[in-house]
Design a protein around this motif. Structure first.
Motif, PDB file in Angstrom:
ATOM      1  N   LYS A 263       0.835  -1.202   0.000  1.00 47.26           N
ATOM      2  CA  LYS A 263       0.000   0.000   0.000  1.00 47.26           C
ATOM      3  C   LYS A 263       0.873   1.256   0.000  1.00 47.26           C
ATOM      4  CE  LYS A 263      -4.044   0.107   1.887  1.00 47.26           C
ATOM      5  NZ  LYS A 263      -5.196   0.126   2.791  1.00 47.26           N
ATOM      6  N   THR A 264       2.035   1.157   0.664  1.00 51.08           N
ATOM      7  CA  THR A 264       2.968   2.279   0.650  1.00 51.08           C
ATOM      8  C   THR A 264       3.503   2.512  -0.763  1.00 51.08           C
ATOM      9  OG1 THR A 264       3.622   1.811   2.936  1.00 51.08           O
ATOM     10  CG2 THR A 264       5.101   3.183   1.636  1.00 51.08           C
ATOM     11  N   VAL A 265       3.796   1.418  -1.462  1.00 51.64           N
ATOM     12  CA  VAL A 265       4.261   1.523  -2.850  1.00 51.64           C
ATOM     13  C   VAL A 265       3.181   2.146  -3.724  1.00 51.64           C
ATOM     14  CG1 VAL A 265       4.957   0.218  -4.900  1.00 51.64           C
ATOM     15  CG2 VAL A 265       5.865  -0.414  -2.652  1.00 51.64           C
ATOM     16  N   VAL A 266       1.925   1.715  -3.516  1.00 51.73           N
ATOM     17  CA  VAL A 266       0.805   2.282  -4.284  1.00 51.73           C
ATOM     18  C   VAL A 266       0.681   3.772  -4.010  1.00 51.73           C
ATOM     19  CG1 VAL A 266      -1.706   2.281  -4.551  1.00 51.73           C
ATOM     20  CG2 VAL A 266      -0.470   0.114  -4.461  1.00 51.73           C
ATOM     21  N   ASN A 267       0.808   4.166  -2.733  1.00 46.95           N
ATOM     22  CA  ASN A 267       0.751   5.592  -2.395  1.00 46.95           C
ATOM     23  C   ASN A 267       1.875   6.356  -3.079  1.00 46.95           C
ATOM     24  OD1 ASN A 267      -1.531   5.541  -0.802  1.00 46.95           O
ATOM     25  ND2 ASN A 267      -0.417   5.203   1.105  1.00 46.95           N
ATOM     26  N   ALA A 268       3.079   5.751  -3.084  1.00 44.21           N
ATOM     27  CA  ALA A 268       4.220   6.408  -3.719  1.00 44.21           C
ATOM     28  C   ALA A 268       3.990   6.563  -5.223  1.00 44.21           C
ATOM     29  CB  ALA A 268       5.496   5.612  -3.457  1.00 44.21           C
ATOM     30  N   MET A 269       3.394   5.531  -5.848  1.00 44.52           N
ATOM     31  CA  MET A 269       3.104   5.601  -7.277  1.00 44.52           C
ATOM     32  C   MET A 269       1.987   6.611  -7.552  1.00 44.52           C
ATOM     33  SD  MET A 269       3.309   1.529  -8.208  1.00 44.52           S
ATOM     34  CE  MET A 269       2.977   1.745  -9.972  1.00 44.52           C
ATOM     35  N   PRO A 275      -0.238  15.234  -4.842  1.00 46.84           N
ATOM     36  CA  PRO A 275      -0.553  14.937  -3.443  1.00 46.84           C
ATOM     37  C   PRO A 275      -2.050  14.778  -3.183  1.00 46.84           C
ATOM     38  CG  PRO A 275       1.040  16.719  -3.592  1.00 46.84           C
ATOM     39  CD  PRO A 275       0.543  16.479  -4.986  1.00 46.84           C
ATOM     40  N   VAL A 276      -2.869  15.484  -3.950  1.00 44.35           N
ATOM     41  CA  VAL A 276      -4.318  15.406  -3.759  1.00 44.35           C
ATOM     42  C   VAL A 276      -4.825  13.982  -4.000  1.00 44.35           C
ATOM     43  CG1 VAL A 276      -6.547  16.136  -4.692  1.00 44.35           C
ATOM     44  CG2 VAL A 276      -4.780  17.833  -4.241  1.00 44.35           C
ATOM     45  N   THR A 277      -4.275  13.304  -4.992  1.00 44.09           N
ATOM     46  CA  THR A 277      -4.707  11.939  -5.298  1.00 44.09           C
ATOM     47  C   THR A 277      -4.342  10.979  -4.166  1.00 44.09           C
ATOM     48  OG1 THR A 277      -4.512  12.300  -7.664  1.00 44.09           O
ATOM     49  CG2 THR A 277      -4.494  10.019  -6.925  1.00 44.09           C
ATOM     50  N   VAL A 278      -3.149  11.167  -3.555  1.00 46.18           N
ATOM     51  CA  VAL A 278      -2.751  10.335  -2.421  1.00 46.18           C
ATOM     52  C   VAL A 278      -3.753  10.491  -1.282  1.00 46.18           C
ATOM     53  CG1 VAL A 278      -0.947   9.868  -0.718  1.00 46.18           C
ATOM     54  CG2 VAL A 278      -0.318  10.511  -3.049  1.00 46.18           C
ATOM     55  N   ARG A 407      -2.554 -10.180  -3.915  1.00 42.11           N
ATOM     56  CA  ARG A 407      -3.485  -9.050  -3.953  1.00 42.11           C
ATOM     57  C   ARG A 407      -2.763  -7.740  -4.246  1.00 42.11           C
ATOM     58  NH1 ARG A 407      -7.081  -7.237   1.311  1.00 42.11           N
ATOM     59  NH2 ARG A 407      -8.001  -5.331   0.461  1.00 42.11           N
ATOM     60  N   VAL A 408      -1.599  -7.561  -3.609  1.00 38.72           N
ATOM     61  CA  VAL A 408      -0.866  -6.302  -3.767  1.00 38.72           C
ATOM     62  C   VAL A 408       0.170  -6.364  -4.887  1.00 38.72           C
ATOM     63  CG1 VAL A 408       0.675  -4.664  -2.629  1.00 38.72           C
ATOM     64  CG2 VAL A 408      -1.230  -5.663  -1.354  1.00 38.72           C
ATOM     65  N   PHE A 409       0.987  -7.418  -4.875  1.00 43.13           N
ATOM     66  CA  PHE A 409       2.153  -7.443  -5.758  1.00 43.13           C
ATOM     67  C   PHE A 409       1.904  -8.096  -7.118  1.00 43.13           C
ATOM     68  CE2 PHE A 409       3.879  -6.977  -1.486  1.00 43.13           C
ATOM     69  CZ  PHE A 409       4.732  -5.897  -1.669  1.00 43.13           C
ATOM     70  N   ILE A 410       0.754  -8.751  -7.274  1.00 44.42           N
ATOM     71  CA  ILE A 410       0.407  -9.330  -8.576  1.00 44.42           C
ATOM     72  C   ILE A 410      -0.799  -8.610  -9.187  1.00 44.42           C
ATOM     73  CG2 ILE A 410      -0.258 -11.418  -9.836  1.00 44.42           C
ATOM     74  CD1 ILE A 410       2.557 -11.517  -8.662  1.00 44.42           C
ATOM     75  N   PHE A 411      -1.835  -8.425  -8.378  1.00 42.38           N
ATOM     76  CA  PHE A 411      -3.088  -7.852  -8.895  1.00 42.38           C
ATOM     77  C   PHE A 411      -3.145  -6.329  -8.835  1.00 42.38           C
ATOM     78  CE2 PHE A 411      -4.969 -12.001  -7.041  1.00 42.38           C
ATOM     79  CZ  PHE A 411      -4.580 -12.703  -8.169  1.00 42.38           C
ATOM     80  N   ARG A 412      -2.284  -5.691  -8.017  1.00 45.74           N
ATOM     81  CA  ARG A 412      -2.440  -4.251  -7.801  1.00 45.74           C
ATOM     82  C   ARG A 412      -1.297  -3.433  -8.398  1.00 45.74           C
ATOM     83  NH1 ARG A 412      -4.505  -2.535  -1.991  1.00 45.74           N
ATOM     84  NH2 ARG A 412      -6.245  -3.731  -2.841  1.00 45.74           N
ATOM     85  N   ILE A 413      -0.087  -3.619  -7.913  1.00 44.69           N
ATOM     86  CA  ILE A 413       1.033  -2.768  -8.338  1.00 44.69           C
ATOM     87  C   ILE A 413       1.328  -2.873  -9.839  1.00 44.69           C
ATOM     88  CG2 ILE A 413       3.514  -2.352  -8.061  1.00 44.69           C
ATOM     89  CD1 ILE A 413       3.164  -2.979  -5.083  1.00 44.69           C
ATOM     90  N   PRO A 414       1.426  -4.089 -10.411  1.00 46.88           N
ATOM     91  CA  PRO A 414       1.690  -4.169 -11.860  1.00 46.88           C
ATOM     92  C   PRO A 414       0.597  -3.508 -12.698  1.00 46.88           C
ATOM     93  CG  PRO A 414       2.136  -6.279 -10.818  1.00 46.88           C
ATOM     94  CD  PRO A 414       1.441  -5.432  -9.800  1.00 46.88           C
ATOM     95  N   LEU A 415      -0.650  -3.632 -12.254  1.00 46.25           N
ATOM     96  CA  LEU A 415      -1.755  -3.013 -12.998  1.00 46.25           C
ATOM     97  C   LEU A 415      -1.661  -1.494 -12.947  1.00 46.25           C
ATOM     98  CD1 LEU A 415      -4.364  -3.188 -14.594  1.00 46.25           C
ATOM     99  CD2 LEU A 415      -5.618  -3.459 -12.429  1.00 46.25           C
ATOM    100  N   LEU A 416      -1.334  -0.952 -11.776  1.00 46.08           N
ATOM    101  CA  LEU A 416      -1.204   0.501 -11.664  1.00 46.08           C
ATOM    102  C   LEU A 416      -0.053   0.991 -12.541  1.00 46.08           C
ATOM    103  CD1 LEU A 416      -2.005   3.183 -10.444  1.00 46.08           C
ATOM    104  CD2 LEU A 416      -0.588   2.660  -8.437  1.00 46.08           C
ATOM    105  N   TRP A 417       1.065   0.240 -12.555  1.00 45.86           N
ATOM    106  CA  TRP A 417       2.199   0.603 -13.404  1.00 45.86           C
ATOM    107  C   TRP A 417       1.782   0.623 -14.876  1.00 45.86           C
ATOM    108  CZ3 TRP A 417       4.720  -2.008 -17.349  1.00 45.86           C
ATOM    109  CH2 TRP A 417       5.925  -1.442 -17.773  1.00 45.86           C
ATOM    110  N   ALA A 418       0.997  -0.393 -15.284  1.00 44.99           N
ATOM    111  CA  ALA A 418       0.552  -0.476 -16.678  1.00 44.99           C
ATOM    112  C   ALA A 418      -0.367   0.692 -17.035  1.00 44.99           C
ATOM    113  CB  ALA A 418      -0.167  -1.801 -16.922  1.00 44.99           C
ATOM    114  N   LEU A 419      -1.275   1.041 -16.153  1.00 45.95           N
ATOM    115  CA  LEU A 419      -2.191   2.153 -16.415  1.00 45.95           C
ATOM    116  C   LEU A 419      -1.439   3.474 -16.502  1.00 45.95           C
ATOM    117  CD1 LEU A 419      -5.254   1.235 -14.147  1.00 45.95           C
ATOM    118  CD2 LEU A 419      -5.062   1.016 -16.626  1.00 45.95           C
ATOM    119  N   SER A 429      -7.196   6.070 -12.172  1.00 50.69           N
ATOM    120  CA  SER A 429      -6.418   4.839 -12.290  1.00 50.69           C
ATOM    121  C   SER A 429      -6.282   4.121 -10.955  1.00 50.69           C
ATOM    122  CB  SER A 429      -5.021   5.139 -12.841  1.00 50.69           C
ATOM    123  OG  SER A 429      -5.084   5.596 -14.164  1.00 50.69           O
ATOM    124  N   VAL A 430      -6.070   4.900  -9.876  1.00 49.90           N
ATOM    125  CA  VAL A 430      -5.885   4.264  -8.571  1.00 49.90           C
ATOM    126  C   VAL A 430      -7.176   3.589  -8.115  1.00 49.90           C
ATOM    127  CG1 VAL A 430      -4.011   5.796  -7.890  1.00 49.90           C
ATOM    128  CG2 VAL A 430      -6.357   6.419  -7.311  1.00 49.90           C
TER     129      VAL A 430
END
Length: 464
Positions: A263-269, A275-278, A407-419, A429-430
């Motif tokens: 979740k920290t990685v997602v926030n960083a991305m 900052p408003v999106t975070v 949930r986080v490292f397969i389904f979430r972070i790679p998808l956010l990177w792709a978007l 996107s988030v």
């Protein structure tokens, strides 16, 4: 050592093992669910107080909270895994082992707390290597240091709460935590609205509130001499006492650490959208948390019920508890999804107000992220919570680790990177990522649960 139970604990054990399962689940889980809900509502009010300072302040609190959760994951994982083994002994009637595991668990917490306190001098470095935005480091370093002190007390408090949950004292948990929540909110209100303090004082209020519960935990665990009281003489690091607790706890620790880290990685991305999106993502998570915290309350109580019945060699009854939990969790998710979507405009309006005035852009970002987040969160995560209770109760914490890692490292972070890299979508996107990852997680855990239940039935010679 001849360890006994109090009359109250004997009565609850008989009820948990032989009472009507609907009644058992509702009696144990409703107070826990109410506690989780009220605690979450007050956390939202806490966030609103931070938003009174500024939008950057609320974003900083949302971001740094995930870092704090990473550290607290060790304590919460230890509490969840170890107390499930205590609960199993309770159901099996081995009260001497209950006392030894309880006392040894508290001793282990002392060591963990010492390690957490050693992180304090390295706070700026820790925030920097975790990718914390510079504006958050500037206003949040002192906040994070004070939060670490609160985390130490929360490690003990989480263990104490889990012990009370194992013995069915859900109402005591509710009463104590209601007072803690009101105390924290009152102190925070004085600091923010009365003294115009910064976000550091929000953490100070947390320390005061956690200190009260810490004192009550010491008091309640040291009274009497039954199975659920602490004793220095009962501390033993033998394999029979420690190994089952750590074996069950370690995957939970890693799971919660990895989830908070993710979740920290997602926030960083997400900061790529500003900052408003975070802050909007953090608030959306808080709003949807109304459903997930209710579901978590039933998950926690359900896991204890399942482990107690398994300890008493009643796997059929443990599976029956899971089936009923699945129905309840799904209904909670559906009801919350409808209510939250009806009132999202009003809820987001409150969050978009600060001492600097109403921020229309912030409100619209919150709503945009929330619509996706709620679709994938309320019902799918309710189903997932019931399955987690099943896995925890049967001691299959390695599966919970696998599911939440994916949930986080397969389904979430790679998808956010792709978007971010292959689409022109903005802050929505988030929200899309949250929805997709939660739905995929529910599907994945359901598939695993199907095979686990078949395996359990074969192992115990139950009807397939």
């Amino acid at each position: 050592m001849d360890t006994t139970l109090s009359d109250k604990d004997k009565k609850f054990r008989e009820f948990a093992l032989n009472g009507n399962m609907w009644r058992v689940i509702l009696q144990v889980c409703i107070p826990l669910a109410i506690f989780q809900l009220v605690n979450h509502i007050f956390n939202i009010l806490d966030t609103m107080m931070a938003s009174h300072i500024s939008a950057t302040a609320v974003s900083a609190v949302a971001y740094l909270s995930q870092l704090q959760n990473m550290i607290a994951a060790i304590g919460t994982g230890l509490a969840v895994g170890s107390t499930l083994k205590i609960s199993e002994c309770y159901g099996a009637g081995d009260y001497d082992l209950v006392k030894k595991r309880l006392s040894t668990l508290i001793a282990i917490c002392v060591g963990v707390s010492a390690l957490v306190l050693m992180l304090i001098p390295f706070t700026p470095f820790l925030l920097k290597i975790s990718g914390t935005p510079s504006e958050f480091i500037e206003i949040g370093t002192k906040y994070f240091i004070v939060t670490l002190i609160a985390t130490v007390m929360s490690i003990f408090n989480n263990v104490y709460i889990a012990i009370e949950r194992a013995r069915g004292n859900s109402k005591r948990i509710l009463r104590l935590n209601m007072f803690v929540i009101m105390l924290k909110l009152s102190i925070t209100g004085v600091f923010i609205y009365g003294l115009n303090a910064d976000i550091t004082m929000i953490a100070v209020a947390t320390v005061f509130a956690q200190l009260f519960l810490f004192i009550m935990a010491i008091r309640n665990l040291s009274r009497g001499n039954d199975a659920f009281t602490f004793s220095l003489k009962s501390i033993t690091f033998t394999e029979r006492v420690v190994k089952p607790m750590l074996t069950l706890s370690f995957p939970v620790m890693v799971e919660r650490l990895a989830f908070a880290m993710g979740k920290t990685v997602v926030n960083a991305m997400s900061k790529n959208y500003g900052p408003v999106t975070v802050g909007a993502l953090g608030i959306s998570n808080n709003i949807n948390g109304t459903a997930t915290q209710l579901e978590t309350g039933f998950q926690d109580g359900g896991a204890s019920i399942i482990s107690q019945n398994l300890g008493a060699c009643r796997p059929d009854r443990a599976l029956d508890a899971f089936k009923k939990l699945l129905i309840i969790e799904s209904l909670i998710g559906l009801i919350c999804y409808i209510i939250l979507n009806v009132f999202i405009d009003q809820i987001s309006f409150v969050f978009a107000n600060s001492s600097q005035g109403f921020n229309y852009e912030f409100q619209q970002t919150i709503i945009k992220v929330f619509r996706y987040d709620a679709f994938g969160g309320c019902i799918p995560l309710g189903i997932n919570c019931a399955i987690m209770a099943l896995f925890f109760g049967f001691g299959k914490t390695k599966l919970t680790l696998l599911i939440n890692f994916c949930r986080v490292f397969i389904f979430r972070i790679p998808l956010l990177w792709a978007l971010q890299n292959f689409t022109i979508l903005g802050s929505e996107s988030v929200g899309i990522v949250m929805a997709a990852s939660n739905i995929l997680t529910a599907v994945f855990s359901s598939i695993i649960a199907f095979f686990v239940i078949r395996q359990i039935k074969k192992e115990w010679n139950l009807k397939l």
